[in-house]
Design an enzyme around this catalytic site. Structure first.
Site, PDB file in Angstrom:
ATOM      1  N   LYS A  94       0.853  -1.185   0.000  1.00  0.00           N
ATOM      2  CA  LYS A  94       0.000   0.000   0.000  1.00  0.00           C
ATOM      3  C   LYS A  94       0.890   1.236   0.000  1.00  0.00           C
ATOM      4  O   LYS A  94       1.815   1.353   0.803  1.00  0.00           O
ATOM      5  CB  LYS A  94      -0.905  -0.009   1.232  1.00  0.00           C
ATOM      6  CG  LYS A  94      -2.104   0.920   1.134  1.00  0.00           C
ATOM      7  CD  LYS A  94      -3.083   0.667   2.261  1.00  0.00           C
ATOM      8  CE  LYS A  94      -4.306   1.574   2.135  1.00  0.00           C
ATOM      9  NZ  LYS A  94      -5.294   1.351   3.211  1.00  0.00           N
ATOM     10  N   GLU A 116     -18.980  -6.208  10.574  1.00  0.00           N
ATOM     11  CA  GLU A 116     -19.869  -5.457  11.446  1.00  0.00           C
ATOM     12  C   GLU A 116     -20.815  -6.357  12.231  1.00  0.00           C
ATOM     13  O   GLU A 116     -21.112  -6.084  13.409  1.00  0.00           O
ATOM     14  CB  GLU A 116     -20.679  -4.454  10.624  1.00  0.00           C
ATOM     15  CG  GLU A 116     -19.858  -3.336  10.005  1.00  0.00           C
ATOM     16  CD  GLU A 116     -19.196  -3.709   8.685  1.00  0.00           C
ATOM     17  OE1 GLU A 116     -18.522  -2.849   8.093  1.00  0.00           O
ATOM     18  OE2 GLU A 116     -19.352  -4.876   8.252  1.00  0.00           O
ATOM     19  N   ARG A 161     -25.267  -2.865   7.925  1.00  0.00           N
ATOM     20  CA  ARG A 161     -24.941  -4.247   7.599  1.00  0.00           C
ATOM     21  C   ARG A 161     -25.198  -5.190   8.775  1.00  0.00           C
ATOM     22  O   ARG A 161     -25.130  -6.401   8.615  1.00  0.00           O
ATOM     23  CB  ARG A 161     -23.470  -4.333   7.179  1.00  0.00           C
ATOM     24  CG  ARG A 161     -23.059  -3.265   6.179  1.00  0.00           C
ATOM     25  CD  ARG A 161     -21.624  -3.405   5.736  1.00  0.00           C
ATOM     26  NE  ARG A 161     -21.487  -4.416   4.714  1.00  0.00           N
ATOM     27  CZ  ARG A 161     -20.352  -4.705   4.093  1.00  0.00           C
ATOM     28  NH1 ARG A 161     -19.249  -4.074   4.417  1.00  0.00           N
ATOM     29  NH2 ARG A 161     -20.304  -5.634   3.172  1.00  0.00           N
TER      30      ARG A 161
END
Length: 639
Positions: free
Chosen positions: A294, A379, A407
């Site tokens: 990244k 979640e 969610r």
């Protein structure tokens, strides 16, 4: 042939290869050995675009090589290329004819920060939340087969997204149904924060085992060979060797029925293009495990990918941040409050679904490491784990964004609310968030939480009230939701813990004179606009309706019996939100008074600044003044 945009580029450009690319078809005119230069030019372009601030830099830099490789071998838009989340897809946008619009990213009327079906035929799905690409790809592959079509389907998913149960469930079905498709696992050890969990440890284990990588290299040669029996023999030999020498390393992807290839260097664009071309011709599902960095290409972004995930404005040459005044966000206010509160109450335990930085929990995680849990992008697990803690006597706090809580709605109902478990939901980014647009606007939580029996909901006007609500939530028990917006709030001194009785409103202004009888009931962000709207209107009453469930029935009854009109203001959908709650309560009390409900209309709001979206929604200060004028209040005309 290069398109009109490329032909308009001046001679001596710093991006000569990129200037020739207006569509994925243009990539086919490049030789494979030119791809590394193209990826370097793409990274320079991405850095320039992201230097304005507020855009996803590190993730886009890390995915550049694999995106170039995919577009080199696929024929988009006929072939379907899907991205999980989509914030790493800037190179994809540039290569698909949107380079000249990249300066409009996340601006009103401009490009979305994610992939968007309505924006380009090259965007196979609209996406802003993680772990959805594989189920989408499964559906597209099965639709292709059912319709007798023959195009390719490829999905890019980060290792962070694999912590989501939806992704794992999709892998299970893909392994069962065996559709022809390529899954590119972009393994950079990150989502926004560092990745966590057993899957992350497994990925790291694969990368450090030399024998495994050598075996995968042999597998690559076998796959490319013409002889399928030989390829099968090599695959079985590799599998047997792996199991014999290290039984603990049994590949879960293979166990699910997927062909596994990798790990490979995710920044060797030539190797990936060569390999992807071969894998796309194989039958059944293949998972290509690529290891990326990244922030690739910028040393400082590689060293600190969290800081450079979505950096503020910076100089694209010196990479120094632009000077800006210090701010104190709602997330900071929550993090400071809960860190301090946990020192006072050993029952407190904070859970986050991969949003440590975003939710202001860095210091908390250091101060209370044994009472902190990051479940990754899961979640549902965050909510149900909190329920388990609450059942055992703790006071868990789930720190979560409003749009991500969507969610886990079933878990809030089934695992928390039915048994009245004492779980506190600290809901960040509640209301319009602006530049991230429809996928991230948190404008539905009041509506879906208010319908749950026993749920208590508070909307603090500032950090002072936030602290009071947190303290009171711990005391009253049961499921409690405290929602606060994206943005800043004044800092309050440490040790500030006001007493705030749940369900009580605050009368900020008593109407008089010409405005007698009109009262504004404003909650959360809506209160800021109401205060601004009423600055020069002393005759209009104003109430800080800081609790939406339960409402302050006594004050509402008093106001409704004397007012000739009420105006409600909220940063939530007008369908089922605060205004709806007021109307329902007035009906229950058998009180009749005109009510104007201001909030987010019943439609998805596109990306723009928060203030602009509120203005377009008809809930900002000017909109409030317009409604008051319609109700007969003498509102001065602004010059």
């Amino acid at each position: 042939m290069p398109g009109a945009l490329a032909m308009a580029r001046p001679a001596g450009s710093a991006t000569p290869l990129l200037d020739r690319i207006d569509s994925p078809a243009d990539l086919k005119h490049l030789q494979m050995d030119q791809l590394p230069q193209l990826t370097a030019e793409l990274r320079d372009e991405i850095v320039r675009v992201c230097s304005v601030g507020g855009l996803h830099l590190a993730s886009s830099l890390g995915a550049t090589d694999l995106i170039v490789a995919l577009h080199y071998v696929l024929n988009s838009p006929r072939d379907k290329l899907l991205f999980d989340v989509g914030h790493q897809a800037y190179a994809h946008k540039i290569l698909t004819g949107r380079r000249h619009l990249m300066h409009t990213l996340k601006k009103e009327g401009g490009l979305s920060g994610f992939t968007r079906v309505s924006e380009s035929p090259h965007d196979a799905i609209t996406v802003g939340h993680a772990s959805t690409s594989l189920a989408n790809a499964l559906g597209m592959a099965m639709a292709r087969d059912a319709l007798g079509q023959d195009h390719k389907v490829a999905a890019v998913i980060g290792d962070g997204a694999l912590t989501g149960g939806m992704a794992l469930a999709a892998l299970n079905t893909i392994g069962d149904k065996q559709p022809d498709m390529l899954i590119v696992l972009n393994d950079n050890e990150m989502s926004i924060s560092e990745n966590v969990g057993a899957i992350n440890r497994f990925m790291r284990g694969l990368q450090v085992q030399k024998w495994f990588q050598e075996g995968e290299g042999a597998g690559k040669k076998a796959v490319s060979a013409i002889s399928k029996p030989l390829a099968e023999l090599m695959s079985r030999a590799k599998s047997s060797t792996r199991h014999f020498f290290d039984p603990a390393s049994i590949n879960p992807f293979a166990a699910m029925g997927l062909r596994y290839v990798g790990p490979v260097d995710g920044h060797d664009v030539i190797e990936m293009a060569w390999l992807m071309e071969k894998l796309l011709d194989l039958s059944g599902p293949t998972l290509l495990h690529v290891v990326t960095k990244k922030g690739k290409g910028l040393d400082f972004a590689e060293a600190d990918p969290i800081k450079w995930h979505g950096p503020a404005k910076f100089d694209p040459v010196t990479h120094e941040f632009a000077a800006g005044k210090a701010t104190y966000s709602w997330s900071n206010a929550f993090g400071d409050a809960v860190t301090e509160l946990a020192r006072q109450d050993p029952r407190l335990f904070v859970i986050t679904p991969a949003m440590r930085e975003g939710s202001g929990l860095v210091e908390y995680s250091k101060a209370h490491p044994k009472r902190y849990l990051d479940v990754g992008i899961a979640e549902e697990v965050a909510v149900t784990a909190a329920a388990g803690m609450g059942l055992q006597g703790l006071r868990p706090i789930v720190a979560i964004y409003s749009s991500f809580l969507q969610r886990a709605y079933d878990q809030v109902v089934h695992d928390v609310a039915i048994e009245h478990v004492p779980v506190i939901f600290a809901i960040d980014r509640a209301g319009v968030v602006g530049a991230d647009g429809a996928t991230h606007n948190g404008v539905f939580d009041l509506s879906f939480l208010r319908s749950i029996p026993g749920m208590k909901i508070g909307l603090p006007k500032d950090a002072f009230e936030l602290r009071g609500m947190l303290k009171e939530a711990v005391r009253v028990g049961g499921p409690v939701a405290i929602r606060y917006p994206r943005g800043n709030t004044p800092r309050v001194p440490e040790g500030t813990w006001p007493d705030l009785a749940w369900g009580t409103w605050e009368r900020l202004k008593v109407g008089q004179g010409d405005g007698q009888g009109v009262v504004v009931l404003a909650a959360g962000k809506g209160l800021e606009y109401a205060q601004a709207a009423l600055e020069d209107l002393p005759g209009v009453g104003l109430i800080n309706a800081r609790f939406v469930k339960p409402l302050d029935t006594a004050m509402l009854r008093e106001v409704a019996q004397s007012a000739r009109a009420l105006v409600t203001v909220e940063d939530n959908s007008v369908v089922g939100g605060f205004g709806s709650a007021v109307l329902e309560e007035l009906s229950r009390l058998n009180l009749s008074v005109p009510v104007r409900v201001l909030g987010v209309p019943d439609e998805f709001q596109e990306h723009a600044s928060v203030e602009r979206v509120h203005a377009l929604s008809g809930m900002d200060a000017q909109a409030i003044r317009t409604v008051l004028a319609e109700l007969g209040v003498d509102v001065p005309i602004e010059v």
